[in-house]
Motif scaffolding. Sequence first.
Motif, PDB file in Angstrom:
ATOM      1  N   PRO A   1      -6.183 -11.172  25.460  1.00  0.00           N
ATOM      2  CA  PRO A   1      -5.039 -10.396  24.966  1.00  0.00           C
ATOM      3  C   PRO A   1      -3.813 -10.661  25.819  1.00  0.00           C
ATOM      4  O   PRO A   1      -3.914 -11.173  26.942  1.00  0.00           O
ATOM      5  CB  PRO A   1      -5.521  -8.945  25.119  1.00  0.00           C
ATOM      6  CG  PRO A   1      -6.478  -9.001  26.258  1.00  0.00           C
ATOM      7  CD  PRO A   1      -7.176 -10.327  26.142  1.00  0.00           C
ATOM      8  N   PRO A   2      -2.642 -10.315  25.323  1.00  0.00           N
ATOM      9  CA  PRO A   2      -1.428 -10.502  26.132  1.00  0.00           C
ATOM     10  C   PRO A   2      -1.465  -9.656  27.397  1.00  0.00           C
ATOM     11  O   PRO A   2      -2.096  -8.598  27.443  1.00  0.00           O
ATOM     12  CB  PRO A   2      -0.306 -10.057  25.182  1.00  0.00           C
ATOM     13  CG  PRO A   2      -0.977  -9.193  24.158  1.00  0.00           C
ATOM     14  CD  PRO A   2      -2.359  -9.733  23.995  1.00  0.00           C
ATOM     15  N   GLY A   3      -0.778 -10.125  28.396  1.00  0.00           N
ATOM     16  CA  GLY A   3      -0.793  -9.429  29.678  1.00  0.00           C
ATOM     17  C   GLY A   3      -0.303  -7.997  29.593  1.00  0.00           C
ATOM     18  O   GLY A   3      -0.808  -7.118  30.307  1.00  0.00           O
ATOM     19  N   TRP A   4       0.688  -7.744  28.718  1.00  0.00           N
ATOM     20  CA  TRP A   4       1.224  -6.384  28.623  1.00  0.00           C
ATOM     21  C   TRP A   4       0.151  -5.411  28.147  1.00  0.00           C
ATOM     22  O   TRP A   4       0.129  -4.250  28.574  1.00  0.00           O
ATOM     23  CB  TRP A   4       2.435  -6.330  27.696  1.00  0.00           C
ATOM     24  CG  TRP A   4       2.131  -6.586  26.233  1.00  0.00           C
ATOM     25  CD1 TRP A   4       2.250  -7.765  25.576  1.00  0.00           C
ATOM     26  CD2 TRP A   4       1.642  -5.622  25.275  1.00  0.00           C
ATOM     27  NE1 TRP A   4       1.870  -7.621  24.262  1.00  0.00           N
ATOM     28  CE2 TRP A   4       1.494  -6.308  24.050  1.00  0.00           C
ATOM     29  CE3 TRP A   4       1.321  -4.267  25.334  1.00  0.00           C
ATOM     30  CZ2 TRP A   4       1.030  -5.689  22.894  1.00  0.00           C
ATOM     31  CZ3 TRP A   4       0.859  -3.641  24.185  1.00  0.00           C
ATOM     32  CH2 TRP A   4       0.721  -4.342  22.988  1.00  0.00           C
ATOM     33  N   LEU A   5      -0.777  -5.878  27.271  1.00  0.00           N
ATOM     34  CA  LEU A   5      -1.838  -4.997  26.780  1.00  0.00           C
ATOM     35  C   LEU A   5      -2.804  -4.659  27.908  1.00  0.00           C
ATOM     36  O   LEU A   5      -3.250  -3.507  28.034  1.00  0.00           O
ATOM     37  CB  LEU A   5      -2.566  -5.661  25.612  1.00  0.00           C
ATOM     38  CG  LEU A   5      -3.615  -4.795  24.889  1.00  0.00           C
ATOM     39  CD1 LEU A   5      -3.655  -5.119  23.399  1.00  0.00           C
ATOM     40  CD2 LEU A   5      -5.008  -4.977  25.494  1.00  0.00           C
ATOM     41  N   VAL A   6      -3.157  -5.646  28.716  1.00  0.00           N
ATOM     42  CA  VAL A   6      -4.059  -5.399  29.843  1.00  0.00           C
ATOM     43  C   VAL A   6      -3.449  -4.376  30.798  1.00  0.00           C
ATOM     44  O   VAL A   6      -4.117  -3.431  31.240  1.00  0.00           O
ATOM     45  CB  VAL A   6      -4.367  -6.714  30.582  1.00  0.00           C
ATOM     46  CG1 VAL A   6      -5.247  -6.448  31.807  1.00  0.00           C
ATOM     47  CG2 VAL A   6      -5.038  -7.715  29.651  1.00  0.00           C
ATOM     48  N   LEU A   7      -2.164  -4.545  31.103  1.00  0.00           N
ATOM     49  CA  LEU A   7      -1.488  -3.614  32.010  1.00  0.00           C
ATOM     50  C   LEU A   7      -1.329  -2.238  31.387  1.00  0.00           C
ATOM     51  O   LEU A   7      -1.497  -1.216  32.061  1.00  0.00           O
ATOM     52  CB  LEU A   7      -0.119  -4.178  32.404  1.00  0.00           C
ATOM     53  CG  LEU A   7      -0.135  -5.440  33.260  1.00  0.00           C
ATOM     54  CD1 LEU A   7       1.276  -5.978  33.441  1.00  0.00           C
ATOM     55  CD2 LEU A   7      -0.779  -5.158  34.618  1.00  0.00           C
ATOM     56  N   ALA A   8      -1.011  -2.195  30.091  1.00  0.00           N
ATOM     57  CA  ALA A   8      -0.802  -0.914  29.413  1.00  0.00           C
ATOM     58  C   ALA A   8      -2.101  -0.113  29.344  1.00  0.00           C
ATOM     59  O   ALA A   8      -2.100   1.106  29.568  1.00  0.00           O
ATOM     60  CB  ALA A   8      -0.244  -1.150  28.006  1.00  0.00           C
ATOM     61  N   THR A   9      -3.210  -0.780  29.042  1.00  0.00           N
ATOM     62  CA  THR A   9      -4.486  -0.061  28.986  1.00  0.00           C
ATOM     63  C   THR A   9      -4.906   0.397  30.378  1.00  0.00           C
ATOM     64  O   THR A   9      -5.474   1.486  30.533  1.00  0.00           O
ATOM     65  CB  THR A   9      -5.584  -0.936  28.358  1.00  0.00           C
ATOM     66  OG1 THR A   9      -5.661  -2.200  29.056  1.00  0.00           O
ATOM     67  CG2 THR A   9      -5.315  -1.189  26.884  1.00  0.00           C
TER      68      THR A   9
ATOM     69  N   GLN B   1      -9.568  -4.147  18.964  1.00  0.00           N
ATOM     70  CA  GLN B   1     -10.810  -4.309  19.722  1.00  0.00           C
ATOM     71  C   GLN B   1     -10.517  -4.575  21.191  1.00  0.00           C
ATOM     72  O   GLN B   1     -11.149  -3.991  22.079  1.00  0.00           O
ATOM     73  CB  GLN B   1     -11.638  -5.454  19.143  1.00  0.00           C
ATOM     74  CG  GLN B   1     -12.298  -5.151  17.817  1.00  0.00           C
ATOM     75  CD  GLN B   1     -13.300  -6.231  17.427  1.00  0.00           C
ATOM     76  OE1 GLN B   1     -13.716  -7.035  18.243  1.00  0.00           O
ATOM     77  NE2 GLN B   1     -13.677  -6.249  16.163  1.00  0.00           N
ATOM     78  N   ALA B   2      -9.553  -5.455  21.437  1.00  0.00           N
ATOM     79  CA  ALA B   2      -9.210  -5.775  22.821  1.00  0.00           C
ATOM     80  C   ALA B   2      -8.678  -4.544  23.555  1.00  0.00           C
ATOM     81  O   ALA B   2      -9.088  -4.262  24.695  1.00  0.00           O
ATOM     82  CB  ALA B   2      -8.174  -6.901  22.855  1.00  0.00           C
ATOM     83  N   ALA B   3      -7.792  -3.807  22.916  1.00  0.00           N
ATOM     84  CA  ALA B   3      -7.226  -2.619  23.546  1.00  0.00           C
ATOM     85  C   ALA B   3      -8.305  -1.592  23.861  1.00  0.00           C
ATOM     86  O   ALA B   3      -8.340  -1.008  24.953  1.00  0.00           O
ATOM     87  CB  ALA B   3      -6.156  -2.005  22.639  1.00  0.00           C
ATOM     88  N   PHE B   4      -9.221  -1.376  22.923  1.00  0.00           N
ATOM     89  CA  PHE B   4     -10.293  -0.397  23.113  1.00  0.00           C
ATOM     90  C   PHE B   4     -11.219  -0.829  24.241  1.00  0.00           C
ATOM     91  O   PHE B   4     -11.603  -0.019  25.093  1.00  0.00           O
ATOM     92  CB  PHE B   4     -11.076  -0.252  21.806  1.00  0.00           C
ATOM     93  CG  PHE B   4     -12.002   0.926  21.767  1.00  0.00           C
ATOM     94  CD1 PHE B   4     -11.521   2.207  21.545  1.00  0.00           C
ATOM     95  CD2 PHE B   4     -13.360   0.752  21.940  1.00  0.00           C
ATOM     96  CE1 PHE B   4     -12.376   3.299  21.504  1.00  0.00           C
ATOM     97  CE2 PHE B   4     -14.227   1.833  21.904  1.00  0.00           C
ATOM     98  CZ  PHE B   4     -13.738   3.110  21.679  1.00  0.00           C
ATOM     99  N   ALA B   5     -11.599  -2.119  24.248  1.00  0.00           N
ATOM    100  CA  ALA B   5     -12.520  -2.616  25.263  1.00  0.00           C
ATOM    101  C   ALA B   5     -11.895  -2.574  26.654  1.00  0.00           C
ATOM    102  O   ALA B   5     -12.535  -2.167  27.631  1.00  0.00           O
ATOM    103  CB  ALA B   5     -12.949  -4.043  24.920  1.00  0.00           C
TER     104      ALA B   5
END
Length: 237
Positions: A20-28, A165-169
């Motif tokens: 996933p994009p880096g912003w999603l990893v940081l946001a989650t 799915q990526a955000a949830f995981a």
Amino acid sequence: MDTQSIGEVWDRVTGTQPAPPGWLVLATGAAALLTVLFRPLWRFGRNAVTIAHEGGHGLVARLTGRRLAGIRLHSDTSGLTLSYGHPTGPGMVLTAAAGYTTPALLGLGGAALLGGGRITLLLWLAIALLLALLVRIRNAFGLFSVLLACAAFLLVSWYGSTEVQAAFAYLGSWFLLFGGVRPVVELQHQRRRGQAGDSDADQLARITGIPGLAWVTLFLVTALACLALGANWLLGY
């Protein structure tokens, strides 16, 4: 379901997905940290940590040959796992030590899978673990909590887009990593006030003769180590 569709499902579960994009990893990660630090959100989210905690007791009890009688989860986020066997010895020590270490270890395992692009596999493994836990639950609130968690994972893994799915995981893995630390800190605060005389750490102290504070320290070091390593994997370093 025909052979082709079974094969498609298998490929979907075991295949890799794009990072996933880096912003999603940081946001989650930020959302998970906020949930752990903000008391009203933590009171709700702690139920997930309790599921992991009690599931850890139950799994290790079975692996060490103890007889698992059942698991109860309560609305105040406490829980109880009953197992029978020798009251002392390695099996009992490992079973008692598993509770506070399991959430962070699960978060670390999730981070390892996500680091390898196994997003869907992580979701389906979570479903399998929750279903295995479900048959050991012995009270209504516990059944409701585990069924709700299982349904959430199933819906996201089957109907969610790649991004969902990526955000949830990632959110789940971050939450277990951060959420594995706070209960240990809370445990020691309760012990200082004399309110946790039958905690896992104090049970271990009675069984082994090693002070309860040493066990709390072990729990905390384990949780912090998992957080450091898991964050490293999730952030792609």
